[in-house]
Design a protein around this motif. Sequence first.
Motif, PDB file in Angstrom:
ATOM      1  N   ILE A 193       0.858  -1.186   0.000  1.00 44.13           N
ATOM      2  CA  ILE A 193       0.000   0.000   0.000  1.00 44.13           C
ATOM      3  C   ILE A 193       0.895   1.236   0.000  1.00 44.13           C
ATOM      4  CG2 ILE A 193      -1.799   1.264   1.240  1.00 44.13           C
ATOM      5  CD1 ILE A 193      -2.679  -1.375   2.469  1.00 44.13           C
ATOM      6  N   ALA A 194       0.852   1.993  -1.056  1.00 44.48           N
ATOM      7  CA  ALA A 194       1.760   3.131  -1.224  1.00 44.48           C
ATOM      8  C   ALA A 194       1.379   4.285  -0.297  1.00 44.48           C
ATOM      9  CB  ALA A 194       1.748   3.603  -2.668  1.00 44.48           C
ATOM     10  N   PHE A 195       2.396   5.008   0.137  1.00 46.53           N
ATOM     11  CA  PHE A 195       2.186   6.237   0.902  1.00 46.53           C
ATOM     12  C   PHE A 195       3.249   7.235   0.498  1.00 46.53           C
ATOM     13  CE2 PHE A 195       3.427   9.110   4.284  1.00 46.53           C
ATOM     14  CZ  PHE A 195       2.217   9.689   4.618  1.00 46.53           C
ATOM     15  N   GLU A 196       2.828   8.481   0.381  1.00 46.45           N
ATOM     16  CA  GLU A 196       3.774   9.574   0.202  1.00 46.45           C
ATOM     17  C   GLU A 196       3.118  10.864   0.691  1.00 46.45           C
ATOM     18  OE1 GLU A 196       2.870  10.763  -4.459  1.00 46.45           O
ATOM     19  OE2 GLU A 196       4.729   9.722  -3.937  1.00 46.45           O
ATOM     20  N   PHE A 197       3.946  11.824   1.048  1.00 48.75           N
ATOM     21  CA  PHE A 197       3.423  13.090   1.539  1.00 48.75           C
ATOM     22  C   PHE A 197       2.661  13.817   0.435  1.00 48.75           C
ATOM     23  CE2 PHE A 197       6.812  13.342   5.013  1.00 48.75           C
ATOM     24  CZ  PHE A 197       5.881  13.150   6.032  1.00 48.75           C
ATOM     25  N   SER A 198       1.630  14.537   0.852  1.00 51.02           N
ATOM     26  CA  SER A 198       0.962  15.441  -0.071  1.00 51.02           C
ATOM     27  C   SER A 198       1.914  16.586  -0.400  1.00 51.02           C
ATOM     28  CB  SER A 198      -0.323  15.985   0.557  1.00 51.02           C
ATOM     29  OG  SER A 198      -0.012  16.769   1.712  1.00 51.02           O
ATOM     30  N   ALA A 199       1.573  17.384  -1.383  1.00 50.85           N
ATOM     31  CA  ALA A 199       2.452  18.490  -1.788  1.00 50.85           C
ATOM     32  C   ALA A 199       2.684  19.448  -0.616  1.00 50.85           C
ATOM     33  CB  ALA A 199       1.850  19.221  -2.984  1.00 50.85           C
ATOM     34  N   ASP A 200       1.617  19.768   0.112  1.00 51.12           N
ATOM     35  CA  ASP A 200       1.763  20.694   1.243  1.00 51.12           C
ATOM     36  C   ASP A 200       2.599  20.082   2.356  1.00 51.12           C
ATOM     37  OD1 ASP A 200       0.256  22.578  -0.058  1.00 51.12           O
ATOM     38  OD2 ASP A 200      -1.624  22.090   0.969  1.00 51.12           O
ATOM     39  N   ASN A 201       2.362  18.818   2.641  1.00 50.83           N
ATOM     40  CA  ASN A 201       3.125  18.168   3.706  1.00 50.83           C
ATOM     41  C   ASN A 201       4.572  17.938   3.313  1.00 50.83           C
ATOM     42  OD1 ASN A 201       1.135  18.122   5.638  1.00 50.83           O
ATOM     43  ND2 ASN A 201       0.416  16.063   5.124  1.00 50.83           N
ATOM     44  N   MET A 202       4.837  17.771   2.031  1.00 47.92           N
ATOM     45  CA  MET A 202       6.225  17.637   1.599  1.00 47.92           C
ATOM     46  C   MET A 202       6.985  18.936   1.835  1.00 47.92           C
ATOM     47  SD  MET A 202       8.796  16.057   0.554  1.00 47.92           S
ATOM     48  CE  MET A 202       8.184  14.458   0.031  1.00 47.92           C
ATOM     49  N   GLN A 203       6.320  20.054   1.596  1.00 49.10           N
ATOM     50  CA  GLN A 203       6.952  21.339   1.888  1.00 49.10           C
ATOM     51  C   GLN A 203       7.213  21.485   3.387  1.00 49.10           C
ATOM     52  OE1 GLN A 203       8.129  23.564  -0.345  1.00 49.10           O
ATOM     53  NE2 GLN A 203       7.537  21.996  -1.849  1.00 49.10           N
ATOM     54  N   GLU A 204       6.250  21.025   4.199  1.00 52.49           N
ATOM     55  CA  GLU A 204       6.434  21.070   5.642  1.00 52.49           C
ATOM     56  C   GLU A 204       7.560  20.135   6.080  1.00 52.49           C
ATOM     57  OE1 GLU A 204       5.791  22.019   9.708  1.00 52.49           O
ATOM     58  OE2 GLU A 204       5.334  23.019   7.794  1.00 52.49           O
ATOM     59  N   ALA A 205       7.650  18.968   5.448  1.00 52.31           N
ATOM     60  CA  ALA A 205       8.717  18.021   5.770  1.00 52.31           C
ATOM     61  C   ALA A 205      10.090  18.617   5.445  1.00 52.31           C
ATOM     62  CB  ALA A 205       8.512  16.717   5.009  1.00 52.31           C
ATOM     63  N   LYS A 206      10.196  19.304   4.314  1.00 54.76           N
ATOM     64  CA  LYS A 206      11.458  19.942   3.958  1.00 54.76           C
ATOM     65  C   LYS A 206      11.821  21.040   4.949  1.00 54.76           C
ATOM     66  CE  LYS A 206      11.131  19.018  -1.021  1.00 54.76           C
ATOM     67  NZ  LYS A 206      10.973  19.599  -2.375  1.00 54.76           N
ATOM     68  N   ARG A 207      10.805  21.771   5.415  1.00 56.83           N
ATOM     69  CA  ARG A 207      11.056  22.817   6.407  1.00 56.83           C
ATOM     70  C   ARG A 207      11.564  22.205   7.715  1.00 56.83           C
ATOM     71  NH1 ARG A 207       9.020  25.210  10.679  1.00 56.83           N
ATOM     72  NH2 ARG A 207       7.342  23.663  10.838  1.00 56.83           N
ATOM     73  N   ILE A 208      10.986  21.066   8.091  1.00 59.10           N
ATOM     74  CA  ILE A 208      11.415  20.383   9.320  1.00 59.10           C
ATOM     75  C   ILE A 208      12.853  19.888   9.179  1.00 59.10           C
ATOM     76  CG2 ILE A 208      11.043  18.345  10.756  1.00 59.10           C
ATOM     77  CD1 ILE A 208       8.039  18.663  10.181  1.00 59.10           C
ATOM     78  N   MET A 209      13.161  19.233   8.055  1.00 58.04           N
ATOM     79  CA  MET A 209      14.510  18.676   7.868  1.00 58.04           C
ATOM     80  C   MET A 209      15.558  19.763   7.765  1.00 58.04           C
ATOM     81  SD  MET A 209      13.998  15.297   5.444  1.00 58.04           S
ATOM     82  CE  MET A 209      13.118  16.152   4.127  1.00 58.04           C
ATOM     83  N   ALA A 210      15.156  20.967   7.309  1.00 59.01           N
ATOM     84  CA  ALA A 210      16.111  22.069   7.167  1.00 59.01           C
ATOM     85  C   ALA A 210      16.619  22.565   8.516  1.00 59.01           C
ATOM     86  CB  ALA A 210      15.462  23.212   6.392  1.00 59.01           C
ATOM     87  N   LYS A 211      15.950  22.172   9.596  1.00 60.58           N
ATOM     88  CA  LYS A 211      16.411  22.578  10.929  1.00 60.58           C
ATOM     89  C   LYS A 211      17.676  21.850  11.357  1.00 60.58           C
ATOM     90  CE  LYS A 211      11.718  23.492  12.661  1.00 60.58           C
ATOM     91  NZ  LYS A 211      10.703  23.127  13.688  1.00 60.58           N
ATOM     92  N   TYR A 212      18.007  20.759  10.670  1.00 55.84           N
ATOM     93  CA  TYR A 212      19.116  19.910  11.085  1.00 55.84           C
ATOM     94  C   TYR A 212      20.195  19.879  10.008  1.00 55.84           C
ATOM     95  CZ  TYR A 212      15.287  18.382  14.080  1.00 55.84           C
ATOM     96  OH  TYR A 212      14.219  18.357  14.949  1.00 55.84           O
ATOM     97  N   PRO A 213      21.459  19.716  10.408  1.00 55.99           N
ATOM     98  CA  PRO A 213      22.522  19.568   9.409  1.00 55.99           C
ATOM     99  C   PRO A 213      22.235  18.361   8.513  1.00 55.99           C
ATOM    100  CG  PRO A 213      23.434  19.899  11.606  1.00 55.99           C
ATOM    101  CD  PRO A 213      21.976  19.684  11.784  1.00 55.99           C
ATOM    102  N   PRO A 214      22.621  18.421   7.251  1.00 57.44           N
ATOM    103  CA  PRO A 214      22.312  17.317   6.319  1.00 57.44           C
ATOM    104  C   PRO A 214      22.738  15.948   6.824  1.00 57.44           C
ATOM    105  CG  PRO A 214      23.201  19.205   5.133  1.00 57.44           C
ATOM    106  CD  PRO A 214      23.352  19.512   6.588  1.00 57.44           C
ATOM    107  N   GLN A 215      23.887  15.883   7.497  1.00 55.34           N
ATOM    108  CA  GLN A 215      24.366  14.587   7.967  1.00 55.34           C
ATOM    109  C   GLN A 215      23.614  14.098   9.199  1.00 55.34           C
ATOM    110  OE1 GLN A 215      25.903  17.466   8.124  1.00 55.34           O
ATOM    111  NE2 GLN A 215      27.416  17.623   9.773  1.00 55.34           N
ATOM    112  N   TYR A 216      22.781  14.961   9.771  1.00 59.05           N
ATOM    113  CA  TYR A 216      21.999  14.580  10.951  1.00 59.05           C
ATOM    114  C   TYR A 216      20.497  14.736  10.712  1.00 59.05           C
ATOM    115  CZ  TYR A 216      26.490  14.845  13.381  1.00 59.05           C
ATOM    116  OH  TYR A 216      27.790  14.663  13.768  1.00 59.05           O
ATOM    117  N   LYS A 217      20.072  14.634   9.469  1.00 54.08           N
ATOM    118  CA  LYS A 217      18.651  14.846   9.194  1.00 54.08           C
ATOM    119  C   LYS A 217      17.770  13.740   9.790  1.00 54.08           C
ATOM    120  CE  LYS A 217      18.840  12.809   4.536  1.00 54.08           C
ATOM    121  NZ  LYS A 217      18.590  13.091   3.093  1.00 54.08           N
ATOM    122  N   LYS A 218      18.371  12.631  10.199  1.00 53.69           N
ATOM    123  CA  LYS A 218      17.587  11.580  10.849  1.00 53.69           C
ATOM    124  C   LYS A 218      16.999  12.072  12.175  1.00 53.69           C
ATOM    125  CE  LYS A 218      21.611   9.441  13.104  1.00 53.69           C
ATOM    126  NZ  LYS A 218      22.414   8.197  13.209  1.00 53.69           N
ATOM    127  N   ALA A 219      17.525  13.188  12.704  1.00 58.30           N
ATOM    128  CA  ALA A 219      16.977  13.760  13.924  1.00 58.30           C
ATOM    129  C   ALA A 219      15.549  14.263  13.717  1.00 58.30           C
ATOM    130  CB  ALA A 219      17.859  14.906  14.421  1.00 58.30           C
TER     131      ALA A 219
END
Length: 246
Positions: free
Chosen positions: A48-74
Motif C-alpha cells: 500500500i503506497a504512501f507519500e506526503f501530499s504536496a503541502d506536507n512535503m513542503q512542511e517536511a522539507k522545512r522540518i529537515m532544514a532545521k538539522y545539518p544534512p548529515q543529521y537529518k535523521k533527527a
Amino acid sequence: MLARFRPLVSATSNVLRSSAIRNLSTTTAVRSDAIFVHRDTPENNPRIAFEFSADNMQEAKRIMAKYPPQYKKAAMIPLLHLAQKQNGWTSISVMNYIAKLLEVPPMRVYEVATFYTMFNRNPVGKYFLQVCTTTPCQLCGSSKIVEAIEKHLGIKVGETTQDKLFTLVEVECAGACVNAPVISVNDDYFEDLTPETTVKLLDDLKAGKSVKRGPVSGRNNCEPLNGQTTLTTPPPGPGFMVRDDL
C-alpha cells in the motif's frame, strides 16, 4: 559451655541467611496494548503506497532544514507525526517512506515507532478519543467518563466503532489536571467533563457539528470556577514598599 550456645548461634545464622535471600516476585506481569511486531494485513502491508501530499512535503522539507544534512535523521519523530496526521495512523508503508526520505535503514524508524505509543500502529477512527485516567482525573470521575463513552458508543477501551468514527483508549497524564477530567479528541482537549457533557460531545462530533475546545463548564481556561481568588486588584506601581530616601 560453648557447646550449649552452638544451636542458638546456628539458628541465628540461618535466620540472617534466609533474610538476605531476595525472593522472586510472583506478581502477574502487566501486558502492554502496544504492538511491537508487524504482521501483514489487508490494510497494513508494504504494497500500500504512501507519500506526503504536496503541502506536507513542503512542511517536511522545512522540518529537515532545521538539522545539518548529515543529521537529518533527527527529524524522524516530527516527520512520523506529520505522516500520521496525514494518514490517520502509522502504517508499515508510512515507516518505510520516512526511512527512505531520511536515508536510514527502515529498522531505525521501526525502533522509534514501536517505542512511542502515541504512534498508532493500527487504524483508528476519525475521532481518536484518549481519556486520561491518571490519579487527578480518576479522583474527578474519569472512570464515569469511560463508562459513559463505552455505553453510548457500544465499544470497550481499545476498540473502534463499526462506522469507523470513534476509537477509545485510556492514556496516562494529559497534563490538564486542573481541568480534570479531560478527553483528547485527536489534537484537541475537552475538559471539566461530566458523563452528560461527554455524551453531548460525542453526538455533536457524530453529527459533524462544530465543537468548542477547552473547558465545557464555561470557565476561561483554568481560572477558578467561582471567579478569581488572587490578583483581584491592580498591581502596585514602581517604588512600592521602597523607602522614600532611597
